[in-house]
Write an enzyme that holds these catalytic residues in place. Sequence first.
Site, PDB file in Angstrom:
ATOM      1  N   CYS A 103       0.811  -1.068   0.071  1.00  0.00           N
ATOM      2  CA  CYS A 103      -0.041   0.022  -0.036  1.00  0.00           C
ATOM      3  C   CYS A 103       0.688   1.224   0.019  1.00  0.00           C
ATOM      4  CB  CYS A 103      -0.976  -0.108   1.395  1.00  0.00           C
ATOM      5  SG  CYS A 103      -1.864  -1.576   1.452  1.00  0.00           S
ATOM      6  N   HIS A 133      -3.139   8.165   5.705  1.00  0.00           N
ATOM      7  CA  HIS A 133      -3.374   6.764   4.853  1.00  0.00           C
ATOM      8  C   HIS A 133      -4.698   6.197   5.334  1.00  0.00           C
ATOM      9  CE1 HIS A 133      -2.179   3.120   3.262  1.00  0.00           C
ATOM     10  NE2 HIS A 133      -2.264   2.247   4.339  1.00  0.00           N
ATOM     11  N   GLU A 182      -2.508   5.577  13.521  1.00  0.00           N
ATOM     12  CA  GLU A 182      -1.759   6.873  12.446  1.00  0.00           C
ATOM     13  C   GLU A 182      -2.048   8.064  13.417  1.00  0.00           C
ATOM     14  OE1 GLU A 182      -2.004   8.726   8.120  1.00  0.00           O
ATOM     15  OE2 GLU A 182      -3.501   7.262   8.726  1.00  0.00           O
ATOM     16  N   LYS A 227      -9.555   8.108   1.002  1.00  0.00           N
ATOM     17  CA  LYS A 227     -10.065   6.733   0.900  1.00  0.00           C
ATOM     18  C   LYS A 227     -11.449   6.290   1.455  1.00  0.00           C
ATOM     19  CE  LYS A 227      -5.712   4.261   1.522  1.00  0.00           C
ATOM     20  NZ  LYS A 227      -4.705   5.390   1.673  1.00  0.00           N
ATOM     21  N   HIS A 236      -9.480   1.823  -1.103  1.00  0.00           N
ATOM     22  CA  HIS A 236      -8.261   1.730  -0.845  1.00  0.00           C
ATOM     23  C   HIS A 236      -7.574   0.913  -2.220  1.00  0.00           C
ATOM     24  CE1 HIS A 236      -4.094   0.925   0.604  1.00  0.00           C
ATOM     25  NE2 HIS A 236      -4.523   0.467   1.737  1.00  0.00           N
ATOM     26  N   PHE A 246       1.564  -3.376   4.212  1.00  0.00           N
ATOM     27  CA  PHE A 246       1.898  -4.642   4.642  1.00  0.00           C
ATOM     28  C   PHE A 246       3.483  -4.940   4.686  1.00  0.00           C
ATOM     29  CE2 PHE A 246      -2.388  -6.838   3.752  1.00  0.00           C
ATOM     30  CZ  PHE A 246      -3.039  -6.196   4.946  1.00  0.00           C
TER      31      PHE A 246
END
Length: 414
Positions: free
Chosen positions: A164, A304, A315, A336, A341, A400
């Site tokens: 991502c 994010h 976050e 998002k 996403h 990830f």
Amino acid sequence: MRRVVITGLGCISPLGSGVDASWSGAKEGRSGIRRITRFDVSAFPVRIAGEVPDFDPSAHGAIDKKELKKMDVFIQYAVSAAIAAFKDSGYTVTDDNAERVGVYIGAGIGGLGAIEHWHDVLKEKGPDRVTPFFIPMVIINLASGQVSIKIGAKGPNSCAVTACATGTHSIGDAFRLIQNNGADMMIAGGTESTITPLCVAGFNAMKALSTRNDAPQKASRPFDKGRDGFVVGEGAGIVALEEFESARKRGARIYAEVVGYAMNSDAYHITMPSPDGMGAGRCIELAMKDARLNPEDVDYINAHGTSTYYNDLYETMAIKRVFKGQAKKLIVSSTKSMTGHLLGAAGGIEAVFTALAIKDGVAPPTINYETPDTECDLDYCPNAARSMKIRSALSNSFGFGGTNAVLAFRRFEG
């Protein structure tokens, strides 16, 4: 270090094909999440996604019909958005400058749709029926390769594959190349098209996806107390980065200046962010240090913000740790909430939105923010865009494997 500015933008998203459609949708707070149409989802617990609604691969003269059979959809998105960004920049590749023009476009997963399709062909009809274009159709660096061929760019040609964080790493690495005199113009960003049975089944097996099937437009709800997972999306976000003196001499339009970039690792878990957002916070600090920005210099953060419990919480904690008393004066939004996403394309789309937020003086909203979470207590620009002067902004991407990337942008004042 040489200065780097953004002179062109290209965007394909669930809000529409093209920068204007995507950005106007984001400012309006419109959701691009719908029921999946690509395959039969009746047996799936998750039946919603952010599909691109109106993609025309021939737009901008990007792709001929005969070329489509050589490209998985993720490459088609990349080529279309890249050609749009390149044309928007007004830059011309010549024999004299071709080796100073490069392409850096990544994807998190790549040609999964083509892999699934041609695997079925192999099993049902045998190896002789597999297309000779299968390998170049699915490997990730062919997004950059196809763009490079189309515009005649003979400089750096590469890609990032960092889940991502891919789009942000791609833009950041391209930024560094120009800073360090490795190129004068770079077409950079991320692309993805993974709304496929295997992808949806895989993320669902991880319990990562929202199952709000009856209200798809309400499903992506970053920082809201009722968030229950992310919504997978698709598209491409591409920027044309250019060395400042080159842009100035051409009289190019400048959307924003890229002033900082950082990357690091949580070194903690294959999917979970590190507790309390420690890795993300360090990455934000490093990007601000690289950009020579103090906490009070930053007005906006494109978060994010995936709409998953731990990502949004950690976050928020990372931002509060870095900005301390300044944190609650920031505008923090997750686009998002509208696009879903986009995985490897997320950082590219969000860089486009951040540059436009700075240029137009508009912070896009976080939609579906209905029930505040006491642990997520920043100003998330809830449900409606906000007009404001944005001097400097950050765009966060965390992937990830614990990989983190942050870009810092500044308003261009001449």
